[in-house]
Design an enzyme around this catalytic site. Sequence first.
Site, PDB file in Angstrom:
ATOM      1  CG  ASP A 162       6.893 -29.706  43.530  1.00 53.94           C
ATOM      2  OD1 ASP A 162       5.950 -30.151  42.890  1.00 53.94           O
ATOM      3  OD2 ASP A 162       7.303 -30.218  44.597  1.00 53.94           O
ATOM      4  CG  HIS A 190       5.135 -32.833  46.234  1.00 54.50           C
ATOM      5  ND1 HIS A 190       5.450 -32.293  45.009  1.00 54.50           N
ATOM      6  CD2 HIS A 190       4.649 -34.074  45.967  1.00 54.50           C
ATOM      7  CE1 HIS A 190       5.176 -33.155  44.053  1.00 54.50           C
ATOM      8  NE2 HIS A 190       4.674 -34.244  44.615  1.00 54.50           N
TER       9      HIS A 190
HETATM   10  N1  LIG Z   1       7.315 -36.356  45.747  1.00 56.06           N
HETATM   11  C1  LIG Z   1       7.131 -36.411  44.448  1.00 56.06           C
HETATM   12  O1  LIG Z   1       7.466 -35.447  43.723  1.00 56.06           O
HETATM   13  C2  LIG Z   1       6.529 -37.622  43.788  1.00 56.06           C
HETATM   14  C3  LIG Z   1       6.518 -37.721  42.396  1.00 56.06           C
HETATM   15  C4  LIG Z   1       5.961 -38.850  41.808  1.00 56.06           C
HETATM   16  C5  LIG Z   1       5.408 -39.859  42.602  1.00 56.06           C
HETATM   17  N2  LIG Z   1       5.439 -39.719  43.941  1.00 56.06           N
HETATM   18  C6  LIG Z   1       4.903 -40.778  44.818  1.00 56.06           C
HETATM   19  O2  LIG Z   1       5.821 -41.867  44.857  1.00 56.06           O
HETATM   20  C7  LIG Z   1       5.144 -43.042  45.274  1.00 56.06           C
HETATM   21  C8  LIG Z   1       5.510 -44.209  44.366  1.00 56.06           C
HETATM   22  O3  LIG Z   1       5.078 -43.964  43.047  1.00 56.06           O
HETATM   23  P1  LIG Z   1       5.206 -45.069  41.894  1.00 56.06           P
HETATM   24  O4  LIG Z   1       4.645 -44.436  40.685  1.00 56.06           O
HETATM   25  O5  LIG Z   1       6.566 -45.651  41.862  1.00 56.06           O
HETATM   26  O6  LIG Z   1       4.160 -46.145  42.442  1.00 56.06           O
HETATM   27  P2  LIG Z   1       4.043 -47.691  42.055  1.00 56.06           P
HETATM   28  O7  LIG Z   1       2.703 -48.148  42.536  1.00 56.06           O
HETATM   29  O8  LIG Z   1       4.426 -47.935  40.637  1.00 56.06           O
HETATM   30  O9  LIG Z   1       5.176 -48.349  42.952  1.00 56.06           O
HETATM   31  C9  LIG Z   1       5.141 -48.312  44.338  1.00 56.06           C
HETATM   32  C10 LIG Z   1       5.812 -49.565  44.825  1.00 56.06           C
HETATM   33  O10 LIG Z   1       5.942 -49.444  46.215  1.00 56.06           O
HETATM   34  C11 LIG Z   1       5.749 -50.729  46.776  1.00 56.06           C
HETATM   35  N3  LIG Z   1       5.419 -50.568  48.188  1.00 56.06           N
HETATM   36  C12 LIG Z   1       4.218 -50.261  48.746  1.00 56.06           C
HETATM   37  N4  LIG Z   1       4.326 -50.265  50.077  1.00 56.06           N
HETATM   38  C13 LIG Z   1       5.614 -50.558  50.379  1.00 56.06           C
HETATM   39  C14 LIG Z   1       6.326 -50.725  51.583  1.00 56.06           C
HETATM   40  N5  LIG Z   1       5.729 -50.579  52.778  1.00 56.06           N
HETATM   41  N6  LIG Z   1       7.646 -51.020  51.519  1.00 56.06           N
HETATM   42  C15 LIG Z   1       8.243 -51.182  50.334  1.00 56.06           C
HETATM   43  N7  LIG Z   1       7.608 -51.068  49.152  1.00 56.06           N
HETATM   44  C16 LIG Z   1       6.311 -50.743  49.170  1.00 56.06           C
HETATM   45  C17 LIG Z   1       4.632 -51.328  45.921  1.00 56.06           C
HETATM   46  O11 LIG Z   1       4.597 -52.749  46.016  1.00 56.06           O
HETATM   47  C18 LIG Z   1       5.024 -50.832  44.529  1.00 56.06           C
HETATM   48  O12 LIG Z   1       5.858 -51.757  43.849  1.00 56.06           O
HETATM   49  C19 LIG Z   1       3.659 -42.675  45.258  1.00 56.06           C
HETATM   50  O13 LIG Z   1       3.252 -42.360  46.574  1.00 56.06           O
HETATM   51  C20 LIG Z   1       3.615 -41.445  44.385  1.00 56.06           C
HETATM   52  O14 LIG Z   1       2.498 -40.629  44.655  1.00 56.06           O
HETATM   53  C21 LIG Z   1       5.989 -38.639  44.546  1.00 56.06           C
HETATM   54  O1  LIG Z   2       0.925 -35.884  41.541  1.00 57.70           O
HETATM   55  C1  LIG Z   2       1.143 -36.997  41.990  1.00 57.70           C
HETATM   56  O2  LIG Z   2       0.306 -37.647  42.635  1.00 57.70           O
HETATM   57  C2  LIG Z   2       2.494 -37.619  41.725  1.00 57.70           C
HETATM   58  C3  LIG Z   2       3.589 -36.703  42.049  1.00 57.70           C
HETATM   59  O3  LIG Z   2       3.494 -36.186  43.344  1.00 57.70           O
HETATM   60  C4  LIG Z   2       3.757 -35.567  41.048  1.00 57.70           C
HETATM   61  O4  LIG Z   2       3.836 -34.421  41.463  1.00 57.70           O
HETATM   62  O5  LIG Z   2       3.835 -35.860  39.847  1.00 57.70           O
END
Ligand SMILES: NC(=O)c1ccc[n+]([C@@H]2O[C@H](COP(=O)([O-])OP(=O)(O)OC[C@H]3O[C@@H](n4cnc5c(N)ncnc54)[C@H](O)[C@@H]3O)[C@@H](O)[C@H]2O)c1
Ligand SMILES: O=C(O)C[C@H](O)C(=O)O
Length: 328
Positions: A162, A190
Amino acid sequence: MTKPAMRVAVTGAAGQIGYSLLFRIASGEMLGKDQPVILQLLEIPDEKAQKALKGVIMEVEDCAFPLLQEITAHSDPMTAFKDIDVALLVGARPRGPGMERKDLLSANAQIFTAQGKALNAVAKRTVKVLVVGNPANTNAYIAMKSAPDLPKENFTAMLRLDHNRGLSQLATKAGVAVADIKTFTVWGNHSPTMYADYRFATVGGKSLKDMINDQDWNANVFLPTVGKRGAAIIDARGLSSAASAANAAIDHIRDWVLGTNGEWVTMGIPSDGSYGIPEGTMFGFPVTCADGKYTIVQGLPIDEFSQACINKTLAELEEEKAGVAHLL
Ligand SMILES: NC(=O)c1ccc[n+]([C@@H]2O[C@H](COP(=O)([O-])OP(=O)(O)OC[C@H]3O[C@@H](n4cnc5c(N)ncnc54)[C@H](O)[C@@H]3O)[C@@H](O)[C@H]2O)c1
Ligand SMILES: O=C(O)C[C@H](O)C(=O)O
């Protein structure tokens, strides 16, 4: 002399963010170009996920990174988190179109209870934890509460994406370089309620707020653009942000470990009561980092508009906290 290696755990390592993250950690972009690393990667105990993780490890190996001493695959947090210095808790379900991040609470909360307990049992007492998996603030709060023997300051949530989004929007609006904008921050959760605050920001010593001088743009364009950027990316890509999220995670840990030279960054951290945010609430604050520690920037005046924004994002966090109280 070569430094001792730092152990870094990454969960969800075979996911989208993992794929953008691991190569950069192994190349030294996160902990320094002179810092050897050991990667301990966690995925769910599922044949397909573990096979995908093996494939990613093969690719990391094929880069022959000089700083990478070892890379291991795990399906149990108790082995993945053993003796780690840094934990990047990424593994969780991402949201799809039409969902808010807090809709993921029930799906993801249990992951962070279990992983908090494992950190408590086997990680180094100085471990630095960054929660990326959504809803990031409340998941970080759950992990912190599930690890009572670790200092609560060790647990942080990712607001850096952000922060970076806000910087980029401001640079475009004001026609200045991102690198020239100082003292910007994002308060709170967030989520779309976050408050991106450029009242104190400067460019070459001049007030960025005065340069922009447009409260209507602030309230009706800037704040919604930054707050809803994640949804806009899901809409455009069909998938949630990955490379920019990995980049923000690298920025967050690099600055925490290596310091910010007095510059402000935003971190989601357990409140110490500053700015009237209840103690322990995982909240985005302006911080500076030095010697491996973060310090909240104190004494900033909060005007009526800002207080209303801060109250809104705090109320949402309190609601999320109440929603997971039964798990803690
Ligand atoms: N905070 C932020 O700014 C931000 C930004 C982008 C994404 N995210 C979040 O990050 C997370 C991951 O996103 P992504 O795009 O990589 O998702 P993705 O689905 O591509 O990958 C997630 C991975 O986590 C694994 N997983 C699920 N549960 C698990 C566990 N208990 N232990 C270990 N591994 C586990 C899954 O098998 C998968 O491979 C999501 O919750 C997404 O919303 C947060
Ligand atoms: O928005 C989402 O769900 C993914 C991540 O938190 C983002 O801000 O891009």
